[in-house]
Design a protein around this motif. Structure first.
Motif, PDB file in Angstrom:
ATOM      1  N   LEU A 120      -8.004  20.263  -4.496  1.00 12.30           N
ATOM      2  CA  LEU A 120      -8.387  19.227  -5.467  1.00 12.30           C
ATOM      3  C   LEU A 120      -9.892  19.119  -5.678  1.00 12.30           C
ATOM      4  CD1 LEU A 120      -5.882  16.373  -4.480  1.00 12.30           C
ATOM      5  CD2 LEU A 120      -5.670  18.088  -6.301  1.00 12.30           C
ATOM      6  N   ASP A 121     -10.689  19.686  -4.753  1.00 12.74           N
ATOM      7  CA  ASP A 121     -12.137  19.601  -4.936  1.00 12.74           C
ATOM      8  C   ASP A 121     -12.567  20.565  -6.039  1.00 12.74           C
ATOM      9  OD1 ASP A 121     -11.319  21.631  -3.023  1.00 12.74           O
ATOM     10  OD2 ASP A 121     -13.462  22.099  -2.823  1.00 12.74           O
ATOM     11  N   CYS A 122     -13.248  20.033  -7.052  1.00 11.07           N
ATOM     12  CA  CYS A 122     -13.609  20.836  -8.220  1.00 11.07           C
ATOM     13  C   CYS A 122     -14.776  21.757  -7.889  1.00 11.07           C
ATOM     14  CB  CYS A 122     -13.968  19.928  -9.389  1.00 11.07           C
ATOM     15  SG  CYS A 122     -14.337  20.837 -10.904  1.00 11.07           S
ATOM     16  N   CYS A 123     -14.576  23.057  -8.117  1.00  5.36           N
ATOM     17  CA  CYS A 123     -15.666  24.027  -7.964  1.00  5.36           C
ATOM     18  C   CYS A 123     -15.407  25.174  -8.936  1.00  5.36           C
ATOM     19  CB  CYS A 123     -15.776  24.529  -6.524  1.00  5.36           C
ATOM     20  SG  CYS A 123     -14.263  25.276  -5.865  1.00  5.36           S
ATOM     21  N   LEU A 124     -16.476  25.837  -9.354  1.00  5.31           N
ATOM     22  CA  LEU A 124     -16.332  26.891 -10.357  1.00  5.31           C
ATOM     23  C   LEU A 124     -17.532  27.832 -10.272  1.00  5.31           C
ATOM     24  CD1 LEU A 124     -14.787  28.065 -12.774  1.00  5.31           C
ATOM     25  CD2 LEU A 124     -16.031  26.458 -14.244  1.00  5.31           C
ATOM     26  N   GLU A 125     -17.257  29.110  -9.987  1.00  7.82           N
ATOM     27  CA  GLU A 125     -18.321  30.106  -9.880  1.00  7.82           C
ATOM     28  C   GLU A 125     -17.961  31.342 -10.688  1.00  7.82           C
ATOM     29  OE1 GLU A 125     -20.927  31.204  -6.205  1.00  7.82           O
ATOM     30  OE2 GLU A 125     -19.231  32.603  -6.208  1.00  7.82           O
ATOM     31  N   VAL A 126     -18.948  31.876 -11.372  1.00  2.11           N
ATOM     32  CA  VAL A 126     -18.801  33.107 -12.148  1.00  2.11           C
ATOM     33  C   VAL A 126     -19.619  34.193 -11.455  1.00  2.11           C
ATOM     34  CG1 VAL A 126     -19.174  34.253 -14.367  1.00  2.11           C
ATOM     35  CG2 VAL A 126     -18.503  31.839 -14.303  1.00  2.11           C
ATOM     36  N   LYS A 127     -18.954  35.295 -11.097  1.00  8.59           N
ATOM     37  CA  LYS A 127     -19.624  36.426 -10.458  1.00  8.59           C
ATOM     38  C   LYS A 127     -19.553  37.636 -11.382  1.00  8.59           C
ATOM     39  CE  LYS A 127     -19.352  39.216  -6.191  1.00  8.59           C
ATOM     40  NZ  LYS A 127     -18.580  39.424  -4.927  1.00  8.59           N
ATOM     41  N   VAL A 128     -20.694  38.247 -11.637  1.00  5.63           N
ATOM     42  CA  VAL A 128     -20.752  39.427 -12.500  1.00  5.63           C
ATOM     43  C   VAL A 128     -21.419  40.558 -11.720  1.00  5.63           C
ATOM     44  CG1 VAL A 128     -21.614  40.417 -14.655  1.00  5.63           C
ATOM     45  CG2 VAL A 128     -20.870  38.020 -14.598  1.00  5.63           C
ATOM     46  N   GLU A 129     -20.654  41.633 -11.478  1.00  2.00           N
ATOM     47  CA  GLU A 129     -21.155  42.806 -10.761  1.00  2.00           C
ATOM     48  C   GLU A 129     -21.357  43.951 -11.745  1.00  2.00           C
ATOM     49  OE1 GLU A 129     -19.161  43.249  -6.660  1.00  2.00           O
ATOM     50  OE2 GLU A 129     -17.672  42.170  -7.874  1.00  2.00           O
TER      51      GLU A 129
END
Length: 322
Positions: free
Chosen positions: A226-235
Motif C-alpha cells: 500500500l505504500d506508494c512508490c514509483l521508479e523509472v529505470k533506463v539502461e
C-alpha cells in the motif's frame, strides 16, 4: 479570439481550464459537463489563478454545443463515454473542430479505436493524446543522452501507482525514448484478483507486463503493497538512469561516474496553455499524435481486457479501466 472547448470538468478538465487560462492569448472557452457540481468546482478553480489574458472569456454548459466552430477541443471525460461523446460532438451536433486533445486511457472498446480514427480522418481533424511525460524537461533531456544504436531497457516499478490507468503514460514514454511504436507483448504475470477503482465500475490491477520493440524492452511492475512508490529505470549501454517520481530525483550512472539531478515533472495546469497555443499558432504540439497513441493503446488494452474478463469470469467487450 480563439475558441476552446473543454468537455468534462472533473479533476483533469478543471486543471486543463486553469492551464488554458494561463495562456497570454485571448481565449473564448466553453466548459461542458452534465454535473452542475463539477462545473462549479471548475469555476472555482478558474478563480484560483491569475489569468494570462484578462480579456479571455468562459461559459459553462451542461450540454454539448451545436453547429459551432472550435480551434481546439479537449475531451477529458471518463474513458467509457469518450468515443460516444466524440461522435455526438462531431456527427450529431455537427460542430467543426480543428484540433482535439484526448485524455487517456483513450477508449475501453477496441472497436472504438478504428471507428474514431476513421471519423477524424474523414473530417480532417488533427488529434493528440495527453500523455505529457514526453514534454517534461527531465525526460526530454534523458532522451538526448540515449544511444539508439544500443538496446534500451526500461523498467517501471512501484506500489499503489495505478497500473491499469497509468501504464499507458509509461508505454508512451518508452516509445518516445526509442522512437518506435511497433510494440510486441512479452511476458504477462498479472496477479489474481482485482482492485476496485475510485471510479465505480472500474478496476485496478497489479503484477507485471513486458513489451518489446525491436531490441528495446519495457517492463512494468506494480506490487500489492500500500505504500506508494514509483521508479523509472533506463539502461542503455554503460549508462543507467534512475528516476524516482515520488522523491523527484534523477540519478545518472555512466560507468564509474555518478551524478544526481532533479526530476522536474509538470502539472497539467502548467502544460495546457502552451499546448493550446502551439496548436493555434503552428497546427502542431509535442503531445502524442492519435494514430501513434492508438497503436500503443491497443496491445495494452487487449492484455488488461483479457485479464479482467478472466478474473470476473465473463467475456467483457469493454476494458473497465479509466
Amino acid at each position: 479570439m480563439h475558441k476552446l472547448l473543454i468537455i468534462g470538468a472533473g479533476q483533469l478538465g478543471s486543471r486543463h481550464l486553469q492551464g488554458a487560462l494561463l495562456s497570454t492569448g485571448r481565449l473564448n472557452i466553453t466548459v461542458v459537463d452534465p454535473s452542475l457540481e463539477a462545473l462549479s468546482i471548475a469555476e472555482d478553480r478558474s478563480r484560483q489563478i491569475e489569468w494570462g489574458n484578462k480579456d479571455s472569456q468562459i461559459c459553462y454548459k451542461t450540454v454539448l454545443p451545436e453547429l459551432q466552430y472550435f480551434d481546439v477541443c479537449i475531451i477529458a471525460t471518463a474513458a467509457n463515454v469518450r468515443a460516444d461523446v466524440t461522435k455526438t460532438l462531431l456527427v450529431t451536433q455537427k460542430n467543426l473542430v480543428n484540433h482535439i486533445i484526448f485524455e487517456k486511457v483513450l477508449f475501453q472498446r477496441i472497436d472504438d479505436y478504428s471507428t474514431i480514427q476513421s471519423l477524424l480522418k474523414d473530417l480532417k481533424i488533427k488529434s493528440w493524446v495527453n500523455c505529457p511525460r514526453r514534454i517534461f524537461p527531465t525526460y526530454q533531456e534523458l532522451r538526448s543522452f540515449l544511444d539508439l544504436n544500443m538496446p534500451i531497457h526500461m523498467t517501471v516499478t512501484g506500489n499503489s501507482w495505478g497500473m491499469a490507468c497509468n501504464s499507458i503514460h509509461f508505454i508512451d514514454l518508452f516509445t518516445f525514448l526509442i522512437g518506435n511504436t511497433a510494440l510486441q507483448v512479452g511476458c504477462i504475470e498479472l496477479d489474481a484478483g482485482l482492485i476496485e477503482s475510485k471510479r465505480a465500475g472500474n478496476y485496478e490491477i497489479t503484477g507485471s507486463i513486458e513489451l518489446t520493440a525491436g531490441n528495446h524492452s519495457l517492463k512494468i511492475v506494480c506490487g500489492q503493497e500500500l505504500d506508494c512508490c514509483l521508479e523509472v529505470k533506463v539502461e542503455n549501454g554503460n549508462s543507467i538512469h534512475l528516476i524516482n517520481e515520488i522523491d523527484k530525483s534523477w540519478l545518472c550512472n555512466k560507468g564509474s561516474d555518478s551524478e544526481r539531478r532533479a526530476y522536474t515533472p509538470l502539472l497539467q495546469s502548467q502544460l495546457t496553455g502552451s499546448v493550446v497555443a502551439d496548436l493555434i499558432t503552428s497546427d502542431q504540439c509535442q503531445l502524442t499524435p492519435l494514430t501513434e497513441s492508438c497503436a500503443i493503446h491497443i496491445p495494452f488494452i487487449n492484455v488488461v481486457l483479457d485479464h479482467i474478463s478472466k478474473q470476473l469470469g465473463i467475456q467483457l467487450d469493454a476494458c473497465l479501466i479509466t
